[in-house]
Enzyme design. Structure first.
Site, short mmCIF file in Angstrom:
data_model
loop_
_atom_site.label_atom_id
_atom_site.label_comp_id
_atom_site.label_asym_id
_atom_site.label_seq_id
_atom_site.Cartn_x
_atom_site.Cartn_y
_atom_site.Cartn_z
N ARG A 126 0.81 -1.23 0.00
CA ARG A 126 0.00 0.00 0.00
C ARG A 126 0.84 1.28 0.00
NH1 ARG A 126 -3.22 -3.07 3.74
NH2 ARG A 126 -4.84 -4.11 2.55
N LYS A 148 2.73 11.33 -11.70
CA LYS A 148 1.86 10.45 -12.49
C LYS A 148 2.62 9.15 -12.72
CE LYS A 148 -1.15 13.53 -15.11
NZ LYS A 148 -1.50 14.02 -16.46
N GLU A 190 9.00 17.45 -25.49
CA GLU A 190 8.39 17.86 -24.21
C GLU A 190 9.00 19.17 -23.70
OE1 GLU A 190 5.69 16.37 -23.13
OE2 GLU A 190 5.83 14.19 -23.33
N LYS A 232 6.82 22.97 -14.95
CA LYS A 232 5.98 21.84 -14.55
C LYS A 232 5.68 21.90 -13.06
CE LYS A 232 4.82 17.08 -14.95
NZ LYS A 232 4.93 15.81 -15.63
N GLU A 242 -4.83 16.94 -11.41
CA GLU A 242 -5.44 17.29 -12.69
C GLU A 242 -6.94 17.51 -12.59
OE1 GLU A 242 -3.44 15.52 -16.07
OE2 GLU A 242 -5.27 15.69 -17.24
N ARG A 246 -3.75 21.29 -14.74
CA ARG A 246 -2.66 20.37 -15.11
C ARG A 246 -2.83 19.79 -16.51
NH1 ARG A 246 0.53 15.79 -11.51
NH2 ARG A 246 1.77 15.03 -13.26
N ASN A 250 -0.72 18.36 -21.20
CA ASN A 250 -1.00 17.34 -22.21
C ASN A 250 -1.16 17.94 -23.60
OD1 ASN A 250 -0.98 14.67 -21.16
ND2 ASN A 250 -2.65 15.30 -19.83
N HIS A 253 -0.87 15.80 -26.69
CA HIS A 253 -0.93 14.40 -26.27
C HIS A 253 -2.18 13.68 -26.76
CE1 HIS A 253 2.41 15.70 -23.86
NE2 HIS A 253 2.54 14.53 -23.26
N HIS A 257 -1.33 10.44 -28.37
CA HIS A 257 -1.69 9.12 -27.83
C HIS A 257 -2.42 8.28 -28.87
CE1 HIS A 257 -1.44 10.41 -23.30
NE2 HIS A 257 -0.26 10.29 -23.86
N HIS A 270 7.15 8.10 -27.82
CA HIS A 270 6.16 8.99 -27.20
C HIS A 270 6.44 10.45 -27.59
CE1 HIS A 270 3.41 10.63 -24.22
NE2 HIS A 270 4.40 11.36 -23.74
P1 NAD Z 1 11.84 5.23 -22.47
O1 NAD Z 1 11.70 5.12 -21.02
O2 NAD Z 1 11.35 4.13 -23.32
O3 NAD Z 1 13.38 5.50 -22.81
C1 NAD Z 1 13.76 5.65 -24.14
C2 NAD Z 1 14.89 4.69 -24.54
O4 NAD Z 1 16.12 5.22 -24.10
C3 NAD Z 1 14.77 3.31 -23.95
O5 NAD Z 1 15.24 2.37 -24.89
C4 NAD Z 1 15.74 3.37 -22.77
O6 NAD Z 1 16.22 2.12 -22.38
C5 NAD Z 1 16.82 4.24 -23.33
N1 NAD Z 1 17.62 4.98 -22.38
C6 NAD Z 1 17.17 5.62 -21.28
N2 NAD Z 1 18.16 6.33 -20.73
C7 NAD Z 1 19.25 6.12 -21.48
C8 NAD Z 1 20.57 6.60 -21.42
N3 NAD Z 1 20.96 7.49 -20.51
N4 NAD Z 1 21.46 6.17 -22.35
C9 NAD Z 1 21.05 5.31 -23.32
N5 NAD Z 1 19.81 4.85 -23.46
C10 NAD Z 1 18.91 5.26 -22.54
O7 NAD Z 1 11.13 6.56 -23.03
P2 NAD Z 1 11.01 8.05 -22.47
O8 NAD Z 1 10.91 8.89 -23.67
O9 NAD Z 1 12.02 8.35 -21.45
O10 NAD Z 1 9.61 8.03 -21.71
C11 NAD Z 1 8.41 7.79 -22.40
C12 NAD Z 1 7.40 7.28 -21.42
O11 NAD Z 1 7.16 8.28 -20.42
C13 NAD Z 1 6.05 6.97 -22.03
O12 NAD Z 1 5.59 5.75 -21.54
C14 NAD Z 1 5.16 8.10 -21.55
O13 NAD Z 1 3.83 7.73 -21.45
C15 NAD Z 1 5.76 8.42 -20.23
N6 NAD Z 1 5.50 9.76 -19.77
C16 NAD Z 1 5.03 9.91 -18.51
C17 NAD Z 1 4.81 11.17 -18.00
C18 NAD Z 1 4.37 11.33 -16.58
O14 NAD Z 1 4.02 12.45 -16.19
N7 NAD Z 1 4.42 10.30 -15.79
C19 NAD Z 1 5.06 12.29 -18.80
C20 NAD Z 1 5.54 12.11 -20.09
C21 NAD Z 1 5.77 10.82 -20.56
N1 GLY Z 2 2.94 14.89 -18.59
C1 GLY Z 2 1.69 15.41 -18.18
C2 GLY Z 2 1.55 15.55 -16.72
O1 GLY Z 2 2.45 15.25 -15.95
O2 GLY Z 2 0.53 15.98 -16.28
#
Ligand code: NAD
Ligand code: GLY
Length: 370
Positions: A126, A148, A190, A232, A242, A246, A250, A253, A257, A270
Site C-alpha cells: 500500500r 503520475k 516535451e 511543470k 489534474e 494540469r 498534455n 498528447h 496518444h 512517445h
Molecule cells: P523510455 O523510457 O522508453 O526511454 C527511451 C529509450 O532510451 C529506452 O530504450 C531506454 O532504455 C533508453 N535509455 C534511457 N536512458 C538512457 C541513457 N541514458 N542512455 C542510453 N539509453 C537510454 O522513453 P522516455 O521517452 O524516457 O519516456 C516515455 C514514457 O514516459 C512513455 O511511456 C510516456 O507515457 C511516459 N511519460 C510519462 C509522463 C508522466 O508524467 N508520468 C510524462 C511524459 C511521458
Molecule cells: N505529462 C503530463 C503531466 O504530468 O501531467
C-alpha cells in the site's frame, strides 16, 4: 563560484508531499546525492536491459553508503513492456528479496521505467517511498516530475495508474551523453511543449539554442531541464491531481496518444507522437480562431528542426480521420464520449476545449499522410 553545472534545485511545492528536483552533472556517483532519504534497511533499483548495464552498478555503489542491501531488478526495455506482466517483475523482486514497507525504490531509466517503478511503489504494501533517477531528456523534463505513474492497456495509453509523488528527483545530466539521437529529439518535444502553453520567452530561447541542445552542450541542457521543471512544478503545485489546470501539460498528447495506440506502442516514440500532436493541436487552435497561422508555422518549423515528425501517420486505409477520432475518445480527458483538446488560447496560453468532429477531421486530413 556557482557554475551552470553545479547542482541546481527546483522545489515542487505540495505541502507534506513537497520534494526537490536536483539537476547537475555527476550526481549518480555521489553518495551525498542520496543522503537524507527515509531510513530503510533495503533499496531496490528498478531499471531496464539498456540502462542497467550503463548505470546500475554505479548507483548501487553510491547507495551502499545508506542501505544494508541494495537489490536490482532489470526489466525488458520498451514502451511495449509497460504492462501488468512487467509490473509483476517488480513485485516479484520485492517479495523474493523480503523487502518490507520501508524499502526505497529507485527508478533508474526513462519514462517507461519511472512510470512503472512509481506505480509499483504506490501499490507495494500500500505504498513505499521511491526516488526518480531519470536518464532520458524526456524523463528529466517531464515524466519524473509530478507523480503520475502507471502502465498502458492495449486499448489506451496510461489507462491504469496512480498519482504518487517521489521523495526526490535526481537529474544527472551526464546520463544524457549515452542517449541515442532519436531519444534526445523525443525529449525535445516535451521541452518545446512548455513554450506554447506557458512561456513564450522560453520558446524563443529554445529556437535560439536548439543547435546547442542537439549538440548536448551541458549549459544548454542544464537550462532546458531546469526551466522545464520550474514550469511543470508551478503547474503541478496548483493542480496535483489534474482537476483542471494540469491538463495543459498534455498539449499535443490527445493526437499523440492516438498515434501511439493506433500504430502499436513503440512504433513511434512517445516524444515523436507528442511533437507531431502539438502541430496538430496548434492547427486545431488556429481553425478554432484562437491563434494565427504564423504561430502554427513557427511551432511546426521548430518541431521539425528538433528532428521530429510533423505529419501524422495514416492509421486506417478507410476513414483515417475516423480511426484517429475513435482512438482519441479513449483519452482520459474525454468526458461522456466528448473529446477535449488542449489548445493554444493565444501565445503562451493553453485551455481545454471540445471541438466539432468535422473540424477535427479537417485537421487530421490536413496534418496526416493521405
Ligand atoms: P523510455 O523510457 O522508453 O526511454 C527511451 C529509450 O532510451 C529506452 O530504450 C531506454 O532504455 C533508453 N535509455 C534511457 N536512458 C538512457 C541513457 N541514458 N542512455 C542510453 N539509453 C537510454 O522513453 P522516455 O521517452 O524516457 O519516456 C516515455 C514514457 O514516459 C512513455 O511511456 C510516456 O507515457 C511516459 N511519460 C510519462 C509522463 C508522466 O508524467 N508520468 C510524462 C511524459 C511521458
Ligand atoms: N505529462 C503530463 C503531466 O504530468 O501531467
Amino acid at each position: 563560484m556557482q557554475t551552470a553545472l553545479s547542482a541546481q534545485h527546483v522545489r515542487i511545492d505540495l505541502g507534506v508531499r513537497s520534494y526537490p528536483i536536483a539537476i547537475g552533472a555527476g550526481l549518480i556517483d555521489n553518495p551525498q546525492t542520496w543522503a537524507g532519504l527515509p531510513p530503510a534497511s533495503a533499496a531496490l533499483i528498478v531499471t531496464n536491459t539498456t540502462v542497467g548495464p550503463l548505470y546500475a552498478q554505479r548507483l548501487q555503489a553510491a547507495l551502499q553508503a545508506h542501505y544494508q542491501a541494495v537489490h536490482c531488478v532489470t526489466l525488458p526495455d520498451g514502451e511495449a513492456y509497460k504492462t501488468w506482466q512487467t509490473l509483476h517483475l517488480i513485485f516479484d523482486a520485492l517479495l523474493q528479496n523480503g523487502c518490507d514497507r520501508k524499502t526505497v525504490l529507485f527508478a533508474l531509466g526513462g519514462g517507461v521505467v519511472g512510470d512503472m517503478a512509481g506505480y509499483a511503489a504506490a501499490s507495494y504494501m500500500r505504498g513505499v517511498p521511491f526516488v526518480q533517477v531519470p536518464t532520458t531528456l524526456l524523463a528529466q523534463v517531464d515524466s519524473s516530475v509530478g507523480g503520475k505513474t502507471g502502465i498502458n492497456h492495449p486499448l489506451g495509453k496510461n489507462m491504469m495508474g496512480a498519482f504518487y509523488q517521489p521523495e526526490r528527483v535526481v537529474c544527472d545530466l551526464d546520463a544524457l551523453k549515452t542517449l541515442p539521437e532519436r531519444e534526445l529529439s523525443a525529449g525535445l518535444a516535451e521541452v518545446i511543449k512548455y513554450g506554447p502553453i506557458a512561456d513564450m520567452v522560453f520558446l524563443h530561447w529554445i529556437e535560439e539554442n536548439l543547435d546547442a541542445l542537439r549538440a548536448r552542450e551541458p549549459e544548454a541542457l542544464a537550462h532546458a531541464v531546469k526551466r522545464s521543471c520550474e514550469i511543470k512544478a508551478g503547474v503541478v503545485g496548483q493542480d496535483e491531481r489534474e482537476g483542471g489546470l494540469r491538463a495543459i501539460l498534455n498539449f499535443g498528447h490527445t493526437f499523440g496518444h492516438a498515434i501511439e495506440a493506433g500504430l502499436g506502442y513503440g512504433q513511434w516514440l512517445h516524444g515523436e507522437a507528442v511533437g507531431c500532436g502539438m502541430v496538430m493541436a496548434a492547427e486545431l487552435s488556429h481553425r478554432l480562431g484562437l491563434i494565427d497561422t504564423a504561430l502554427v508555422q513557427r511551432l511546426r518549423a521548430l518541431v521539425q528542426r528538433a528532428g521530429l515528425p510533423v505529419t501524422g501517420p495514416r492509421l486506417a486505409e478507410q476513414d483515417n480521420a475516423g480511426r484517429y477520432l475513435a482512438l482519441m475518445r479513449v483519452d482520459k480527458k474525454a468526458e461522456g464520449g466528448e473529446i477535449r483538446f488542449v489548445v493554444m488560447d493565444g501565445p503562451g496560453q493553453a485551455a481545454l476545449r471540445a471541438a466539432p468532429d468535422a473540424l477535427v477531421r479537417e485537421v487530421i486530413d490536413a496534418c496526416s499522410v493521405q
